[in-house]
Design a protein around this motif. Structure first.
Motif, PDB file in Angstrom:
ATOM      1  N   LEU A  78      29.224  40.458  41.362  1.00 30.08           N
ATOM      2  CA  LEU A  78      29.405  41.168  42.633  1.00 30.08           C
ATOM      3  C   LEU A  78      30.837  41.698  42.754  1.00 30.08           C
ATOM      4  O   LEU A  78      31.063  42.802  43.248  1.00 30.08           O
ATOM      5  N   PHE A  79      31.809  40.908  42.303  1.00 27.40           N
ATOM      6  CA  PHE A  79      33.219  41.290  42.402  1.00 27.40           C
ATOM      7  C   PHE A  79      33.498  42.581  41.638  1.00 27.40           C
ATOM      8  O   PHE A  79      34.300  43.417  42.061  1.00 27.40           O
ATOM      9  N   TYR A  80      32.820  42.749  40.519  1.00 31.48           N
ATOM     10  CA  TYR A  80      33.091  43.914  39.667  1.00 31.48           C
ATOM     11  C   TYR A  80      32.091  45.050  39.877  1.00 31.48           C
ATOM     12  O   TYR A  80      32.177  46.066  39.201  1.00 31.48           O
ATOM     13  N   ASP A  81      31.126  44.878  40.772  1.00 28.14           N
ATOM     14  CA  ASP A  81      30.040  45.866  40.861  1.00 28.14           C
ATOM     15  C   ASP A  81      30.269  46.854  42.010  1.00 28.14           C
ATOM     16  O   ASP A  81      30.319  46.452  43.180  1.00 28.14           O
ATOM     17  N   PRO A  82      30.347  48.141  41.692  1.00 30.04           N
ATOM     18  CA  PRO A  82      30.526  49.148  42.760  1.00 30.04           C
ATOM     19  C   PRO A  82      29.322  49.266  43.679  1.00 30.04           C
ATOM     20  O   PRO A  82      29.372  50.040  44.643  1.00 30.04           O
ATOM     21  N   ILE A  83      28.280  48.508  43.424  1.00 33.01           N
ATOM     22  CA  ILE A  83      27.116  48.492  44.323  1.00 33.01           C
ATOM     23  C   ILE A  83      27.560  48.065  45.739  1.00 33.01           C
ATOM     24  O   ILE A  83      26.886  48.350  46.723  1.00 33.01           O
ATOM     25  N   LEU A  84      28.724  47.418  45.833  1.00 33.57           N
ATOM     26  CA  LEU A  84      29.230  46.986  47.136  1.00 33.57           C
ATOM     27  C   LEU A  84      29.874  48.124  47.940  1.00 33.57           C
ATOM     28  O   LEU A  84      30.279  47.923  49.081  1.00 33.57           O
ATOM     29  N   SER A  85      29.978  49.326  47.343  1.00 39.55           N
ATOM     30  CA  SER A  85      30.549  50.438  48.114  1.00 39.55           C
ATOM     31  C   SER A  85      29.470  51.486  48.370  1.00 39.55           C
ATOM     32  O   SER A  85      28.496  51.590  47.632  1.00 39.55           O
ATOM     33  N   SER A  86      29.661  52.282  49.422  1.00 41.20           N
ATOM     34  CA  SER A  86      28.579  53.173  49.841  1.00 41.20           C
ATOM     35  C   SER A  86      28.324  54.292  48.843  1.00 41.20           C
ATOM     36  O   SER A  86      27.218  54.810  48.781  1.00 41.20           O
ATOM     37  N   ASP A  87      29.339  54.694  48.061  1.00 43.12           N
ATOM     38  CA  ASP A  87      29.081  55.767  47.087  1.00 43.12           C
ATOM     39  C   ASP A  87      29.183  55.253  45.647  1.00 43.12           C
ATOM     40  O   ASP A  87      29.316  56.033  44.705  1.00 43.12           O
ATOM     41  N   SER A  88      29.141  53.935  45.489  1.00 41.35           N
ATOM     42  CA  SER A  88      29.161  53.314  44.158  1.00 41.35           C
ATOM     43  C   SER A  88      30.378  53.709  43.327  1.00 41.35           C
ATOM     44  O   SER A  88      30.294  53.829  42.114  1.00 41.35           O
ATOM     45  N   THR A  89      31.511  53.938  43.972  1.00 44.09           N
ATOM     46  CA  THR A  89      32.701  54.301  43.191  1.00 44.09           C
ATOM     47  C   THR A  89      33.730  53.175  43.139  1.00 44.09           C
ATOM     48  O   THR A  89      34.610  53.196  42.291  1.00 44.09           O
ATOM     49  N   GLN A  90      33.667  52.214  44.073  1.00 44.87           N
ATOM     50  CA  GLN A  90      34.679  51.156  44.064  1.00 44.87           C
ATOM     51  C   GLN A  90      34.027  49.790  44.167  1.00 44.87           C
ATOM     52  O   GLN A  90      32.994  49.624  44.809  1.00 44.87           O
ATOM     53  N   SER A  91      34.693  48.844  43.534  1.00 45.35           N
ATOM     54  CA  SER A  91      34.296  47.441  43.681  1.00 45.35           C
ATOM     55  C   SER A  91      35.537  46.687  44.150  1.00 45.35           C
ATOM     56  O   SER A  91      36.617  47.273  44.272  1.00 45.35           O
ATOM     57  N   CYS A  92      35.381  45.398  44.372  1.00 46.05           N
ATOM     58  CA  CYS A  92      36.550  44.584  44.707  1.00 46.05           C
ATOM     59  C   CYS A  92      37.629  44.797  43.641  1.00 46.05           C
ATOM     60  O   CYS A  92      38.816  44.899  43.948  1.00 46.05           O
ATOM     61  N   SER A  93      37.199  44.867  42.392  1.00 45.34           N
ATOM     62  CA  SER A  93      38.171  44.942  41.296  1.00 45.34           C
ATOM     63  C   SER A  93      38.952  46.254  41.287  1.00 45.34           C
ATOM     64  O   SER A  93      39.968  46.347  40.610  1.00 45.34           O
ATOM     65  N   SER A  94      38.506  47.265  42.019  1.00 43.34           N
ATOM     66  CA  SER A  94      39.286  48.517  42.062  1.00 43.34           C
ATOM     67  C   SER A  94      40.664  48.250  42.646  1.00 43.34           C
ATOM     68  O   SER A  94      41.638  48.908  42.296  1.00 43.34           O
TER      69      SER A  94
END
Ligand code: HEC
Ligand code: HEC
Length: 374
Positions: A78-94
């Motif tokens: 989950l930390f590394y997955d851009p699925i957590l952002s609305s346009d799939s461009t950023q994750s926590c790791s960004s």
């Protein structure tokens, strides 16, 4: 007209009913009988033991979220997955890059909409030991509470948890991972609370204790250089007859963690009154004007990797940080008493920096367990 529709509906029902009455084993019509919501995966979580050196304090691990191999694995995804952002461009790791001790190298962070936040990203190091609140201002009591916020922050991931949870439930891998971590049986049981529990578990495993400082001082492997030793003496000196030799860093950045997670005004702002701070920090959370301009003391572990410095990234280098402290602050009324002017010659400055560089833990930043699983 109505009667016609009704009779057509009845006819359809009868056909459907008789179709189901057939004796021969039909595979096709029974497909809908499979409960699409059920998750097909084993649940057998393996407890995970944090590896800690004996010079560290005990971690504060919440009883309602014990570490498991499966929980940590889910959190890492989950930390590394851009699925957590609305346009799939950023994750926590960004904004939390392992190579930079989980900071982003920017003055302040920028989210998916290109809007700058107001603060600098924080290192995610030794979080398991902090019981005094998360963020620069301590507004999140737990790591779980912290992890709820970036997803819906419009200067960060700018999604809604409702939507993220939907995306996770229809993902090919996540339902099984949630089941393996938390024993849920149905996709519809995936919640934001479980997602942040997993993220918090992963973050609690990020322990840094293998810097050169740890090796030399605690494990007695090798010797400090002369510069490192002089820098260490400057950093830790508690009392000095002569304030010129007394930077006093360890008053606030002490202990094996190089912070005790307390809140201070370390004198970086010149303001006329306590209401004039641009960012109230702790005061915004406590509502106490005397807390305005106080921020949580960050760890100095891996400090060489996390420039620029302070809550707003105002200093680019450790030299600039030392110049600030040597200047003794601005005499604002709630500045901590340990912010006093001192003089460092060029050699002493380099010595202190040599000491701070000893806190870099390359085995932490390169630890395969902390890298992206994708
Ligand atoms: C757009 C950049 C950005 C993204 C994306 C982001 N963060 Fe952060 N993170 C920050 C900033 C900036 C702060 C400090 C904010 C503050 O104090 O108000 C922070 C603070 C934190 C802290 C507090 C550390 C401490 O010592 O108190 C943790 C933990 C953290 N983030 C984890 C996460 C997790 C987990 C995610 C994903 C769910 C995430 N962050 C997504 C920028 C980001
Ligand atoms: C009175 C307590 C106090 C003392 C003494 C102190 N600091 Fe700090 N330090 C803080 C606080 C609080 C912050 C965060 C302030 C902010 O961001 O507004 C901080 C931030 C820092 C940062 C930036 C960290 C980051 O992640 O951005 C560095 C580097 C630092 N201090 C080094 C030192 C050194 C070196 C000394 C000794 C010369 C020292 N500090 C003395 C309280 C203190």
């Amino acid at each position: 007209m109505r009667i016609k529709i009704l009779s057509a509906a009845i006819l359809a029902l009868v056909i459907a009913f008789t179709a189901c009455q057939k004796d021969d084993p039909v595979i096709e019509p029974c497909n809908p009988c499979v409960n699409e919501d059920l998750i097909d995966a084993p649940y057998d979580p393996q407890p995970y033991q944090l590896e800690l050196p004996d010079w560290f304090p005990a971690p504060a691990l919440p009883e309602d979220n014990p570490l498991t191999v499966e929980g940590i694995a889910l959190g890492r995804h989950l930390f590394y997955d851009p699925i957590l952002s609305s346009d799939s461009t950023q994750s926590c790791s960004s904004c939390h890059n392992p190579q930079l001790s989980f900071t982003d190298g920017n003055k302040v962070s920028t989210g998916i909409l290109g809007i700058d936040g107001r603060r600098s990203s924080m290192a995610i190091v030794n979080m398991a030991f902090n019981t005094k609140g998360f963020f620069w201002d301590g507004r999140a009591a737990t790591l779980e509470a912290q992890a709820l916020l970036p997803v819906e922050d419009h200067t960060e991931l700018n999604d809604s948890w409702e939507n993220v949870v939907k995306k996770l439930a229809r993902h090919k891998d996540y339902p099984a991972m949630f089941r393996q971590a938390f024993g849920i049986e149905k996709k519809s049981e995936i919640t934001k609370e479980l997602a942040v529990k997993a993220i918090a578990q992963f973050e609690r495993t990020m322990v840094s204790y293998q810097s050169r400082f740890d090796k030399v001082v605690w494990e007695q492997q090798g010797w400090p250089t002369d510069a490192e030793q002089r820098g260490r003496d400057l950093f830790f000196v508690e009392f000095a007859t002569n304030t010129q030799d007394h930077p006093g860093c360890s008053h606030c950045h002490g202990s094996a963690l190089f912070t005790e997670n307390n809140y201070f005004n370390n004198g970086i702002d010149s303001v006329a009154t306590l209401s004039d701070f641009k960012d109230y920090g702790l005061g915004e959370v406590s509502g106490n004007i005397y807390d305005n301009g106080k921020f949580r003391v960050p760890t100095l572990r891996n400090i060489a990797l996390t420039a620029p410095y302070m809550h707003d990234g105002r200093f680019n280098t450790l030299e600039e940080v030392l110049d600030h402290y040597a200047s003794g602050g601005h005499g604002v009324s709630n500045e901590d008493a340990n912010i006093q002017p001192f003089t460092l010659n060029e050699q002493q400055k380099q010595d202190l920096i040599a000491f701070l560089n000893m806190l870099t833990d390359t085995s932490f930043v390169n630890n395969p367990a902390f890298q992206s699983p994708f």
